[in-house]
Design an enzyme around this catalytic site. Structure first.
Site, short mmCIF file in Angstrom:
data_model
loop_
_atom_site.label_atom_id
_atom_site.label_comp_id
_atom_site.label_asym_id
_atom_site.label_seq_id
_atom_site.Cartn_x
_atom_site.Cartn_y
_atom_site.Cartn_z
CG HIS A 77 -9.84 4.10 3.50
ND1 HIS A 77 -8.74 4.93 3.40
CD2 HIS A 77 -10.45 4.45 4.65
CE1 HIS A 77 -8.70 5.75 4.44
NE2 HIS A 77 -9.76 5.49 5.20
CG ASN B 224 -5.49 8.26 -3.21
OD1 ASN B 224 -4.47 7.68 -3.59
ND2 ASN B 224 -5.52 8.92 -2.06
NE ARG C 63 0.60 11.69 -2.27
CZ ARG C 63 -0.44 11.28 -1.55
NH1 ARG C 63 -1.42 10.58 -2.10
NH2 ARG C 63 -0.55 11.57 -0.28
CG HIS D 189 -1.91 1.11 1.26
ND1 HIS D 189 -3.25 0.90 1.54
CD2 HIS D 189 -1.79 2.44 1.04
CE1 HIS D 189 -3.89 2.05 1.48
NE2 HIS D 189 -3.02 3.00 1.19
CG ASP E 51 -1.86 4.80 3.96
OD1 ASP E 51 -1.90 5.20 2.77
OD2 ASP E 51 -2.66 5.19 4.83
CG HIS F 133 -0.94 7.01 -1.16
ND1 HIS F 133 -2.17 7.03 -1.77
CD2 HIS F 133 -1.14 6.42 0.04
CE1 HIS F 133 -3.08 6.49 -0.97
NE2 HIS F 133 -2.48 6.11 0.14
CE LYS G 234 -7.67 1.79 -0.32
NZ LYS G 234 -6.69 2.88 -0.26
CG HIS H 26 -5.04 2.05 5.86
ND1 HIS H 26 -6.38 2.02 6.15
CD2 HIS H 26 -4.94 2.69 4.68
CE1 HIS H 26 -7.04 2.62 5.18
NE2 HIS H 26 -6.19 3.03 4.28
CG HIS I 200 -0.21 15.15 1.85
ND1 HIS I 200 -1.14 15.24 0.84
CD2 HIS I 200 -0.57 14.08 2.59
CE1 HIS I 200 -2.03 14.25 0.97
NE2 HIS I 200 -1.71 13.53 2.02
C1 NCD Z 1 -3.85 8.96 1.92
C2 NCD Z 1 -3.34 9.98 0.90
O1 NCD Z 1 -2.77 11.00 1.31
O2 NCD Z 1 -3.48 9.74 -0.29
N1 NCD Z 1 -3.92 9.58 3.21
C3 NCD Z 1 -3.95 8.95 4.40
O3 NCD Z 1 -4.15 9.64 5.40
N2 NCD Z 1 -3.77 7.67 4.52
C4 NCD Z 1 -5.16 8.44 1.48
C5 NCD Z 1 -5.57 7.16 2.16
O4 NCD Z 1 -4.91 6.14 2.02
O5 NCD Z 1 -6.58 7.18 2.84
ZN ZN Z 2 -3.46 5.00 1.53
#
Ligand code: NCD
Ligand code: ZN
Length: 364
Positions: free
Chosen positions: A134, A40, A16, A12, A267, A14, A97, A175, A271
């Site tokens: 999720h 996402n 980006r 899992h 996860d 991200h 997902k 998660h 950001h």
């Molecule tokens: C994730 C994200 O920033 O894309 N944020 C998070 O708090 N885990 C999104 C997600 O997995 O829910």
């Molecule tokens: Zn996530």
């Protein structure tokens, strides 16, 4: 003390997009042999063309002899079954997902429950396509659910019905953070796996407010600082200490009974600082640069460090049938102190600027 991990896998992540993808994917590529990227992004991956565009974008930064990026679709009633069929046959994705609408970053295209997507779930069940969940419900029958209770309520309200309707659907509870989710995973372990993040194993909700930077999971009163710690805000939120114990006990149960239900999924959710450190700051904990060290800390504290290899290299790769296709990568974790960087592209990992007791080295 040293631990060898062969082909660790992050189920899992991200990845980006754009400049962020280019900057942060290398951290996941460094520690892991492969990782499953979440859908996402903007726009969310709800069609084959979106998926292919995103794959092209990601692959330009990847040496496929060293790292296998894997992809997911975003569960939406708009998904086209013929496209899914084609993409599944061509091994272009590994799961779909579910995001609770309005419950996390880029979840405005999500669903509240599974009613509108039953036809897709039925197709997935027939084809053996995993559903990644999720597991939180932000709202039940129009009533807002307390943020700290969203996961527990989700397992009571949505999941029992889901597995009753789709008893052969392969499901990953992503998660997980609570006793309720642990119990669900154990009860339905024939069709269910669950991922656990490093932050939910190491920290409880006190870290959100008064974090005294303890490396041995003991909290002490911080008399100098008390305030919001944005780096620890993620969805699902950090929970009560009792829930952390439930996750830790789930791992002890897994070791004791030789099970493979709970596996690694960081996860990691970078950001940009202007999105994170502001009013209504974004949710997500960024862990990719030191993910394996954080897991080593947790497993060491629990007294199951020798189980880290099964958790990181077996459970989820076996579930996704990629155990034998991941590129070779050996990581040695040593109990040697490491200074964590202050920040990465403006974002802090847990223990930023501090010394942690473990160091991961890629040896091969
Ligand atoms: C994730 C994200 O920033 O894309 N944020 C998070 O708090 N885990 C999104 C997600 O997995 O829910
Ligand atoms: Zn996530």
């Amino acid at each position: 003390m040293s631990i060898k991990l062969i082909n660790p896998f992050d189920a899992h992540a991200h990845f980006r997009q754009g400049e962020t993808l280019k900057n942060i994917l290398p951290y996941t590529m460094n520690q892991f042999s492969g990782a499953l990227g979440m859908p996402n992004i903007t726009p969310a991956i709800t069609s084959l063309i979106h998926l292919q565009d995103y794959m092209d974008e990601v692959l330009q930064y990847v040496d496929e002899d060293r790292f296998m990026p894997m992809f997911t679709f975003y569960l939406s009633p708009d998904l086209n079954l013929e496209e899914l069929e084609k993409a599944w046959e061509n091994l272009l994705f590994h799961g779909i997902k579910y995001y609770p609408k309005g419950g996390t970053t880029n979840s405005e295209n999500g669903e509240l429950g599974f009613e509108n997507v039953a036809h897709i779930l039925s197709f997935m069940q027939n084809r053996g396509i995993p559903l990644l969940v999720h597991g939180e419900c932000p709202e039940i029958d129009g009533e807002l659910v307390d943020d700290f209770e969203r996961e527990a309520r989700f397992y009571e309200y949505e999941m029992d019905a889901l597995v009753k309707h789709f008893p052969h659907l392969k499901i990953v509870l992503e998660h997980i953070t609570t006793r309720e989710a642990v119990n669900f995973a154990k009860a339905y372990s024939k069709q269910v796996k669950a991922t656990i993040t490093p932050q939910h194993l190491l920290f409880d909700r006190r870290s959100l407010f008064n974090y005294n930077e303890a490396t041995e999971s003991s909290y002490t009163l911080n008399t100098k600082k008390s305030g919001i710690m944005p780096d620890f805000v993620c969805r699902p939120l950090l929970k009560h200490q009792k829930d952390v114990e439930s996750l830790r006990n789930a791992l002890i149960w897994q070791v004791k009974h030789g099970k493979k239900v709970f596996g690694l999924g960081t996860d990691t959710a970078y950001h940009a600082p202007e999105k994170k450190y502001c009013e209504c700051g974004a949710c997500g904990v960024f862990t990719a640069p030191i993910a394996l060290e954080l897991y080593a800390m947790a497993f060491d504290q629990i007294g199951i460090i020798n189980h880290l290899s099964v958790f990181a290299c077996d459970v989820m790769p076996e579930f996704y049938s990629v155990k034998n296709s991941l590129p070779a990568k050996t990581v040695i974790l040593k109990k040697e102190p490491q200074q964590v960087k202050e920040s990465y592209y403006g974002a802090k990992t847990p223990f930023a600027g501090q010394v942690i007791p473990w160091t991961a080295t890629v040896v091969d």
